[in-house]
Design a protein around this motif. Structure first.
Motif, PDB file in Angstrom:
ATOM      1  N   VAL A 117      20.789 110.617  97.716  1.00 46.34           N
ATOM      2  CA  VAL A 117      21.159 110.041  99.076  1.00 46.34           C
ATOM      3  C   VAL A 117      20.024 108.325  98.898  1.00 46.34           C
ATOM      4  O   VAL A 117      19.061 108.879  98.544  1.00 46.34           O
ATOM      5  CB  VAL A 117      21.637 110.127 100.159  1.00 46.34           C
ATOM      6  N   ASP A 118      20.460 107.441  99.075  1.00 48.65           N
ATOM      7  CA  ASP A 118      19.218 107.002  99.325  1.00 48.65           C
ATOM      8  C   ASP A 118      19.143 106.189  99.873  1.00 48.65           C
ATOM      9  O   ASP A 118      18.737 104.951 100.063  1.00 48.65           O
ATOM     10  CB  ASP A 118      19.732 105.196  97.729  1.00 48.65           C
ATOM     11  N   ASN A 119      19.600 106.306 100.865  1.00 50.38           N
ATOM     12  CA  ASN A 119      19.096 106.567 102.443  1.00 50.38           C
ATOM     13  C   ASN A 119      18.843 107.409 103.821  1.00 50.38           C
ATOM     14  O   ASN A 119      19.353 108.154 103.366  1.00 50.38           O
ATOM     15  CB  ASN A 119      20.501 105.607 103.201  1.00 50.38           C
ATOM     16  N   ASP A 120      17.201 107.025 104.043  1.00 47.80           N
ATOM     17  CA  ASP A 120      16.303 108.489 104.624  1.00 47.80           C
ATOM     18  C   ASP A 120      17.620 108.888 105.711  1.00 47.80           C
ATOM     19  O   ASP A 120      17.710 109.420 106.527  1.00 47.80           O
ATOM     20  CB  ASP A 120      14.874 107.904 104.979  1.00 47.80           C
ATOM     21  N   SER A 121      18.699 107.846 106.519  1.00 46.81           N
ATOM     22  CA  SER A 121      18.896 108.293 107.581  1.00 46.81           C
ATOM     23  C   SER A 121      20.415 108.999 107.439  1.00 46.81           C
ATOM     24  O   SER A 121      21.276 109.507 108.206  1.00 46.81           O
ATOM     25  CB  SER A 121      19.575 107.158 108.556  1.00 46.81           C
ATOM     26  N   VAL A 122      21.224 109.027 106.157  1.00 40.54           N
ATOM     27  CA  VAL A 122      22.428 110.015 105.766  1.00 40.54           C
ATOM     28  C   VAL A 122      21.639 110.822 104.744  1.00 40.54           C
ATOM     29  O   VAL A 122      21.002 110.708 103.845  1.00 40.54           O
ATOM     30  CB  VAL A 122      22.418 108.992 104.621  1.00 40.54           C
ATOM     31  N   LYS A 123      21.865 111.749 104.889  1.00 40.63           N
ATOM     32  CA  LYS A 123      21.982 112.943 103.960  1.00 40.63           C
ATOM     33  C   LYS A 123      22.889 113.536 103.963  1.00 40.63           C
ATOM     34  O   LYS A 123      24.389 113.505 104.382  1.00 40.63           O
ATOM     35  CB  LYS A 123      21.328 114.342 105.779  1.00 40.63           C
ATOM     36  N   ALA A 124      22.868 114.248 102.426  1.00 39.32           N
ATOM     37  CA  ALA A 124      24.273 115.505 102.211  1.00 39.32           C
ATOM     38  C   ALA A 124      23.984 117.102 101.281  1.00 39.32           C
ATOM     39  O   ALA A 124      22.873 117.316 100.991  1.00 39.32           O
ATOM     40  CB  ALA A 124      23.862 114.427 100.794  1.00 39.32           C
ATOM     41  N   THR A 125      24.263 117.796 101.818  1.00 43.28           N
ATOM     42  CA  THR A 125      24.412 118.756 101.652  1.00 43.28           C
ATOM     43  C   THR A 125      25.486 119.345 100.767  1.00 43.28           C
ATOM     44  O   THR A 125      26.417 118.676 101.319  1.00 43.28           O
ATOM     45  CB  THR A 125      24.762 119.675 102.914  1.00 43.28           C
ATOM     46  N   LEU A 126      25.310 120.517  99.662  1.00 42.58           N
ATOM     47  CA  LEU A 126      26.495 120.629  98.671  1.00 42.58           C
ATOM     48  C   LEU A 126      27.265 122.081  98.794  1.00 42.58           C
ATOM     49  O   LEU A 126      26.426 123.004  99.680  1.00 42.58           O
ATOM     50  CB  LEU A 126      25.475 120.460  97.553  1.00 42.58           C
ATOM     51  N   TYR A 127      27.919 122.377  99.073  1.00 47.34           N
ATOM     52  CA  TYR A 127      28.673 123.033  98.571  1.00 47.34           C
ATOM     53  C   TYR A 127      29.626 123.154  97.440  1.00 47.34           C
ATOM     54  O   TYR A 127      30.368 122.810  97.548  1.00 47.34           O
ATOM     55  CB  TYR A 127      29.680 123.791  99.773  1.00 47.34           C
TER      56      TYR A 127
ATOM     57  N   GLY B 141      31.153 125.057  94.416  1.00 48.60           N
ATOM     58  CA  GLY B 141      31.840 126.198  93.727  1.00 48.60           C
ATOM     59  C   GLY B 141      32.242 125.880  91.976  1.00 48.60           C
ATOM     60  O   GLY B 141      32.115 124.320  91.674  1.00 48.60           O
ATOM     61  N   LYS B 142      33.334 126.667  91.954  1.00 47.03           N
ATOM     62  CA  LYS B 142      33.561 126.190  90.469  1.00 47.03           C
ATOM     63  C   LYS B 142      34.350 125.639  89.311  1.00 47.03           C
ATOM     64  O   LYS B 142      33.392 124.475  88.321  1.00 47.03           O
ATOM     65  CB  LYS B 142      34.661 127.398  89.823  1.00 47.03           C
ATOM     66  N   LYS B 143      35.299 124.777  90.310  1.00 46.95           N
ATOM     67  CA  LYS B 143      36.333 124.015  90.080  1.00 46.95           C
ATOM     68  C   LYS B 143      36.194 122.573  90.947  1.00 46.95           C
ATOM     69  O   LYS B 143      36.797 121.897  90.759  1.00 46.95           O
ATOM     70  CB  LYS B 143      37.412 124.367  89.450  1.00 46.95           C
ATOM     71  N   GLU B 144      35.387 122.926  92.167  1.00 47.41           N
ATOM     72  CA  GLU B 144      36.282 122.032  93.572  1.00 47.41           C
ATOM     73  C   GLU B 144      34.231 122.344  93.939  1.00 47.41           C
ATOM     74  O   GLU B 144      33.785 123.379  93.747  1.00 47.41           O
ATOM     75  CB  GLU B 144      36.279 122.302  94.150  1.00 47.41           C
ATOM     76  N   SER B 145      33.733 121.004  94.792  1.00 45.29           N
ATOM     77  CA  SER B 145      32.345 120.869  95.352  1.00 45.29           C
ATOM     78  C   SER B 145      32.927 120.030  96.681  1.00 45.29           C
ATOM     79  O   SER B 145      33.361 119.119  96.829  1.00 45.29           O
ATOM     80  CB  SER B 145      31.102 120.654  94.620  1.00 45.29           C
ATOM     81  N   ILE B 146      32.594 120.559  98.029  1.00 47.04           N
ATOM     82  CA  ILE B 146      32.397 119.365  98.931  1.00 47.04           C
ATOM     83  C   ILE B 146      30.565 119.176 100.116  1.00 47.04           C
ATOM     84  O   ILE B 146      29.802 119.531  98.972  1.00 47.04           O
ATOM     85  CB  ILE B 146      33.093 120.539 100.018  1.00 47.04           C
ATOM     86  N   ILE B 147      30.685 117.640  99.521  1.00 49.54           N
ATOM     87  CA  ILE B 147      29.372 117.103  99.973  1.00 49.54           C
ATOM     88  C   ILE B 147      29.581 117.281 101.181  1.00 49.54           C
ATOM     89  O   ILE B 147      30.661 116.275 101.886  1.00 49.54           O
ATOM     90  CB  ILE B 147      29.070 115.985  99.328  1.00 49.54           C
ATOM     91  N   ALA B 148      28.826 117.783 102.505  1.00 47.32           N
ATOM     92  CA  ALA B 148      28.354 117.394 103.830  1.00 47.32           C
ATOM     93  C   ALA B 148      27.801 116.387 103.446  1.00 47.32           C
ATOM     94  O   ALA B 148      26.654 116.395 103.510  1.00 47.32           O
ATOM     95  CB  ALA B 148      28.561 118.171 104.710  1.00 47.32           C
ATOM     96  N   VAL B 149      28.610 114.829 104.414  1.00 50.92           N
ATOM     97  CA  VAL B 149      27.353 114.096 104.600  1.00 50.92           C
ATOM     98  C   VAL B 149      27.431 113.738 106.065  1.00 50.92           C
ATOM     99  O   VAL B 149      28.454 113.407 106.464  1.00 50.92           O
ATOM    100  CB  VAL B 149      28.090 111.927 103.820  1.00 50.92           C
ATOM    101  N   ALA B 150      25.703 112.920 106.648  1.00 51.31           N
ATOM    102  CA  ALA B 150      26.084 112.482 107.560  1.00 51.31           C
ATOM    103  C   ALA B 150      25.150 111.583 107.737  1.00 51.31           C
ATOM    104  O   ALA B 150      23.812 111.979 107.023  1.00 51.31           O
ATOM    105  CB  ALA B 150      25.395 114.292 108.648  1.00 51.31           C
ATOM    106  N   ASN B 151      25.266 111.037 108.725  1.00 54.54           N
ATOM    107  CA  ASN B 151      24.590 109.846 109.351  1.00 54.54           C
ATOM    108  C   ASN B 151      23.791 110.082 110.545  1.00 54.54           C
ATOM    109  O   ASN B 151      24.427 110.496 111.597  1.00 54.54           O
ATOM    110  CB  ASN B 151      25.204 108.778 109.518  1.00 54.54           C
ATOM    111  N   PHE B 152      22.253 109.867 110.593  1.00 57.41           N
ATOM    112  CA  PHE B 152      21.142 110.726 111.598  1.00 57.41           C
ATOM    113  C   PHE B 152      21.678 109.792 112.316  1.00 57.41           C
ATOM    114  O   PHE B 152      20.833 110.254 113.750  1.00 57.41           O
ATOM    115  CB  PHE B 152      20.268 111.967 111.364  1.00 57.41           C
ATOM    116  N   GLY B 153      21.143 108.174 111.653  1.00 61.31           N
ATOM    117  CA  GLY B 153      21.095 107.352 112.901  1.00 61.31           C
ATOM    118  C   GLY B 153      21.523 106.946 114.099  1.00 61.31           C
ATOM    119  O   GLY B 153      23.075 107.183 114.149  1.00 61.31           O
ATOM    120  N   ARG B 154      22.134 106.425 115.278  1.00 61.50           N
ATOM    121  CA  ARG B 154      22.604 105.642 115.674  1.00 61.50           C
ATOM    122  C   ARG B 154      23.161 104.796 115.226  1.00 61.50           C
ATOM    123  O   ARG B 154      24.242 104.236 115.587  1.00 61.50           O
ATOM    124  CB  ARG B 154      22.326 105.082 117.298  1.00 61.50           C
TER     125      ARG B 154
END
Length: 118
Positions: free
Chosen positions: A35-45, A47-60
């Motif tokens: 991610v190109d913004n330090d306030s936003v984080k991305a955790t990847l889950y 899978g074989k044919k599908e994956s999920i990115i949990a994107v979170a904005n830690f700022g206000r």
């Protein structure tokens, strides 16, 4: 607990078999999602044919960001199709042409699904 029933999130996790996915946290150097913004984080889950990115904005404040995904490192050599599925009480459904210029509301996030192109 924010007062909203968690059932829709649980159904989402079950629909995409998250229990069979491998998690790569935003803090891990080998995460194929950046991610190109330090306030936003991305955790990847992953899978074989599908994956999920949990994107979170830690700022206000709302944050504009771009996510960069390396589909080859995911085993998706043909590339990915991105979508934000609707989850009651959490997020509205959206189809994404790319993960560039994604606006993430302050203190919130998205669950983005990556589908492998065949």
């Amino acid at each position: 607990w924010t007062g909203a029933w968690p059932d829709p999130i649980w159904h989402f996790w079950d629909r995409y078999d998250i229990r069979d996915m491998t998690m790569q946290g935003y803090w891990e150097a080998d995460n194929p999602v950046t991610v190109d913004n330090d306030s936003v984080k991305a955790t990847l889950y992953h899978g074989k044919k599908e994956s999920i990115i949990a994107v979170a904005n830690f700022g206000r404040m709302d944050q504009l960001c771009s996510l960069d995904v390396d589909p080859r490192r995911l085993g998706f050599a043909g590339g990915c199709i991105f979508s934000i599925p609707g989850i009651a009480g959490y997020q509205r459904e959206a189809t994404l042409a790319s993960l560039k210029h994604l606006m993430v509301p302050g203190g919130k996030g998205y669950l983005v699904v990556l589908h492998a192109r065949e």
